[in-house]
Design a protein around this motif. Structure first.
Motif, mmCIF file in Angstrom:
data_model
loop_
_atom_site.group_PDB
_atom_site.id
_atom_site.type_symbol
_atom_site.label_atom_id
_atom_site.label_comp_id
_atom_site.label_asym_id
_atom_site.label_seq_id
_atom_site.Cartn_x
_atom_site.Cartn_y
_atom_site.Cartn_z
ATOM 1 N N ARG A 255 0.976 -1.299 0.121
ATOM 2 C CA ARG A 255 -0.107 -0.010 0.007
ATOM 3 C C ARG A 255 0.941 1.110 0.072
ATOM 4 O O ARG A 255 0.391 2.191 -0.551
ATOM 5 C CB ARG A 255 -1.030 -0.046 1.121
ATOM 6 C CG ARG A 255 -1.902 1.211 1.252
ATOM 7 C CD ARG A 255 -2.630 1.211 2.221
ATOM 8 N NE ARG A 255 -3.893 0.301 2.451
ATOM 9 C CZ ARG A 255 -4.560 0.203 3.560
ATOM 10 N NH1 ARG A 255 -4.566 0.691 4.413
ATOM 11 N NH2 ARG A 255 -5.355 -0.895 3.400
ATOM 12 N N LEU A 256 2.011 1.360 0.669
ATOM 13 C CA LEU A 256 2.681 2.562 0.951
ATOM 14 C C LEU A 256 3.954 2.335 -0.110
ATOM 15 O O LEU A 256 4.576 3.555 -0.133
ATOM 16 C CB LEU A 256 3.222 2.524 2.332
ATOM 17 C CG LEU A 256 1.977 2.867 3.471
ATOM 18 C CD1 LEU A 256 2.870 2.888 4.710
ATOM 19 C CD2 LEU A 256 1.455 3.795 3.133
ATOM 20 N N LYS A 257 4.123 1.297 -0.624
ATOM 21 C CA LYS A 257 5.545 1.387 -1.868
ATOM 22 C C LYS A 257 5.379 2.582 -2.729
ATOM 23 O O LYS A 257 6.180 3.254 -2.949
ATOM 24 C CB LYS A 257 5.415 0.154 -2.419
ATOM 25 C CG LYS A 257 6.671 -0.134 -3.257
ATOM 26 C CD LYS A 257 6.736 -1.217 -3.854
ATOM 27 C CE LYS A 257 8.215 -1.221 -4.402
ATOM 28 N NZ LYS A 257 8.712 -2.761 -4.526
ATOM 29 N N PRO A 258 4.175 3.132 -3.373
ATOM 30 C CA PRO A 258 4.093 4.115 -4.198
ATOM 31 C C PRO A 258 4.492 5.549 -3.551
ATOM 32 O O PRO A 258 5.129 6.224 -4.274
ATOM 33 C CB PRO A 258 2.754 4.250 -4.964
ATOM 34 C CG PRO A 258 2.201 2.732 -4.643
ATOM 35 C CD PRO A 258 3.058 2.151 -3.325
ATOM 36 N N LEU A 259 4.230 5.727 -2.449
ATOM 37 C CA LEU A 259 4.626 6.735 -1.478
ATOM 38 C C LEU A 259 5.868 6.820 -0.959
ATOM 39 O O LEU A 259 6.645 7.921 -0.442
ATOM 40 C CB LEU A 259 3.691 7.026 -0.342
ATOM 41 C CG LEU A 259 2.177 6.974 -0.887
ATOM 42 C CD1 LEU A 259 1.072 7.028 0.247
ATOM 43 C CD2 LEU A 259 1.845 8.113 -2.051
ATOM 44 N N ALA A 260 6.638 5.755 -0.858
ATOM 45 C CA ALA A 260 8.005 5.730 -0.403
ATOM 46 C C ALA A 260 9.157 5.849 -1.413
ATOM 47 O O ALA A 260 10.307 5.309 -1.048
ATOM 48 C CB ALA A 260 8.066 4.314 0.303
ATOM 49 N N ALA A 261 8.817 6.368 -2.352
ATOM 50 C CA ALA A 261 9.693 6.925 -3.472
ATOM 51 C C ALA A 261 10.777 7.955 -3.030
ATOM 52 O O ALA A 261 10.281 8.961 -2.586
ATOM 53 C CB ALA A 261 9.162 6.898 -4.913
ATOM 54 N N PRO A 262 12.169 7.843 -3.124
ATOM 55 C CA PRO A 262 12.684 9.155 -2.899
ATOM 56 C C PRO A 262 12.191 10.192 -3.819
ATOM 57 O O PRO A 262 12.178 10.241 -4.959
ATOM 58 C CB PRO A 262 14.177 8.711 -3.387
ATOM 59 C CG PRO A 262 14.350 7.188 -3.307
ATOM 60 C CD PRO A 262 12.631 6.590 -3.769
ATOM 61 N N GLY A 263 12.296 11.515 -3.011
ATOM 62 C CA GLY A 263 11.830 12.560 -3.746
ATOM 63 C C GLY A 263 10.129 12.775 -3.504
ATOM 64 O O GLY A 263 9.813 14.007 -3.769
ATOM 65 N N ASP A 264 9.550 11.711 -3.236
ATOM 66 C CA ASP A 264 8.007 12.010 -2.984
ATOM 67 C C ASP A 264 7.815 12.915 -1.619
ATOM 68 O O ASP A 264 8.715 12.550 -0.749
ATOM 69 C CB ASP A 264 7.305 10.715 -2.881
ATOM 70 C CG ASP A 264 6.037 10.583 -2.990
ATOM 71 O OD1 ASP A 264 5.428 10.860 -1.942
ATOM 72 O OD2 ASP A 264 5.371 10.475 -4.278
ATOM 73 N N ALA A 265 6.962 13.574 -1.645
ATOM 74 C CA ALA A 265 6.418 14.448 -0.438
ATOM 75 C C ALA A 265 6.398 13.371 0.999
ATOM 76 O O ALA A 265 6.526 13.769 1.919
ATOM 77 C CB ALA A 265 5.427 15.203 -0.677
ATOM 78 N N TRP A 266 5.731 12.010 0.449
ATOM 79 C CA TRP A 266 5.366 11.414 1.583
ATOM 80 C C TRP A 266 6.425 10.344 2.077
ATOM 81 O O TRP A 266 6.031 9.466 2.848
ATOM 82 C CB TRP A 266 4.001 10.694 1.277
ATOM 83 C CG TRP A 266 2.776 11.772 1.199
ATOM 84 C CD1 TRP A 266 2.391 12.032 -0.172
ATOM 85 C CD2 TRP A 266 2.119 12.430 2.108
ATOM 86 N NE1 TRP A 266 1.326 12.900 0.231
ATOM 87 C CE2 TRP A 266 1.326 13.154 1.516
ATOM 88 C CE3 TRP A 266 2.502 12.345 3.712
ATOM 89 C CZ2 TRP A 266 0.553 14.111 2.291
ATOM 90 C CZ3 TRP A 266 1.435 13.374 4.305
ATOM 91 C CH2 TRP A 266 0.691 14.145 3.589
ATOM 92 N N PHE A 267 7.776 10.463 1.432
ATOM 93 C CA PHE A 267 8.636 9.517 1.610
ATOM 94 C C PHE A 267 8.965 9.252 3.148
ATOM 95 O O PHE A 267 9.071 7.852 3.474
ATOM 96 C CB PHE A 267 9.950 10.005 0.975
ATOM 97 C CG PHE A 267 11.019 9.085 1.009
ATOM 98 C CD1 PHE A 267 11.088 7.950 0.553
ATOM 99 C CD2 PHE A 267 12.116 9.570 1.773
ATOM 100 C CE1 PHE A 267 12.041 7.015 0.532
ATOM 101 C CE2 PHE A 267 13.163 8.434 2.028
ATOM 102 C CZ PHE A 267 13.232 7.289 1.185
ATOM 103 N N GLY A 268 9.044 10.117 3.883
ATOM 104 C CA GLY A 268 9.426 9.840 5.234
ATOM 105 C C GLY A 268 8.530 9.435 6.112
ATOM 106 O O GLY A 268 8.553 8.102 6.870
ATOM 107 N N SER A 269 6.939 9.477 5.881
ATOM 108 C CA SER A 269 5.935 8.975 6.582
ATOM 109 C C SER A 269 5.606 7.548 6.137
ATOM 110 O O SER A 269 5.441 6.659 6.631
ATOM 111 C CB SER A 269 4.448 9.679 6.194
ATOM 112 O OG SER A 269 4.739 11.357 6.922
ATOM 113 N N ALA A 270 5.694 7.410 4.701
ATOM 114 C CA ALA A 270 5.435 5.960 4.123
ATOM 115 C C ALA A 270 6.562 5.311 4.523
ATOM 116 O O ALA A 270 6.570 3.860 4.359
ATOM 117 C CB ALA A 270 5.347 6.169 2.545
ATOM 118 N N GLY A 271 7.910 5.716 4.329
ATOM 119 C CA GLY A 271 8.993 4.868 4.558
ATOM 120 C C GLY A 271 9.231 4.275 6.153
ATOM 121 O O GLY A 271 9.255 2.976 6.374
#
Length: 175
Positions: free
Chosen positions: A159-175
């Motif tokens: 679920r969170l993989k698309p948001l955990a991409a480097p440079g994405d605004a939600w990278f920190g939260s999704a990571g």
């Protein structure tokens, strides 16, 4: 014996001007009702469109004011009118107000211990394609946070993989 005209060009110019004047006058006589009617209809349509835009802007301003007051009352702990106001704002034609109201309803439900209601509301925001991507992504993060303990690890990752991409605004939260 007759003398030839001295200035043949002047005579032809006068005849040409008179012919053009007659053509314009004939055109006006024939089409004046249609021209005036089209102008009136065009101006009425423009006025209607401007009124529509103005009324939509007024509605958006009222929704924004109501959302501001509702969020202020929620932050102070006053819940009495907040839920009814959020329901009104959820019907707004402005997508950002609608999304903010839905997110606030989900947050209130989560604070009240109604996790299933909160999860359903966050899922509704995440699935609503008419809302902008940042709202949908935030809803996915919050929905996942509420369901985290009950979800298998791979489902969380998927679920969170698309948001955990480097440079994405939600990278920190999704990571």
């Amino acid at each position: 014996m007759a003398l030839p005209p001295e200035n043949n060009e002047a005579f032809l110019r006068e005849v040409d001007d008179e012919l053009r004047r007659e053509q314009i006058t004939g055109f006006w006589r024939r089409w004046r009702v249609a021209i005036i009617g089209g102008t009136v209809i065009g101006l009425a349509a423009l006025g209607g469109w401007l009124y529509y835009q103005h009324s939509r802007a007024q509605e958006a301003a009222q929704d924004g004011q109501l959302l501001d007051e509702t969020l202020a009352s929620l932050s102070s702990g006053d819940m009495r009118n907040a839920e009814a106001n959020l329901k009104k704002i959820e019907a707004s034609h402005v997508a950002a107000y609608r999304a903010s109201a839905m997110m606030a309803q989900a947050a209130v439900a989560a604070l009240q211990g109604k996790d299933k209601d909160a999860i359903a509301k966050y899922a509704a925001v995440a699935a609503d394609e008419s809302l902008s991507k940042p709202f949908r992504d935030a809803a996915i993060i919050r929905q996942t946070a509420l369901e985290y303990d009950a979800m298998p690890p791979q489902a969380v990752i998927d679920r969170l993989k698309p948001l955990a991409a480097p440079g994405d605004a939600w990278f920190g939260s999704a990571g």
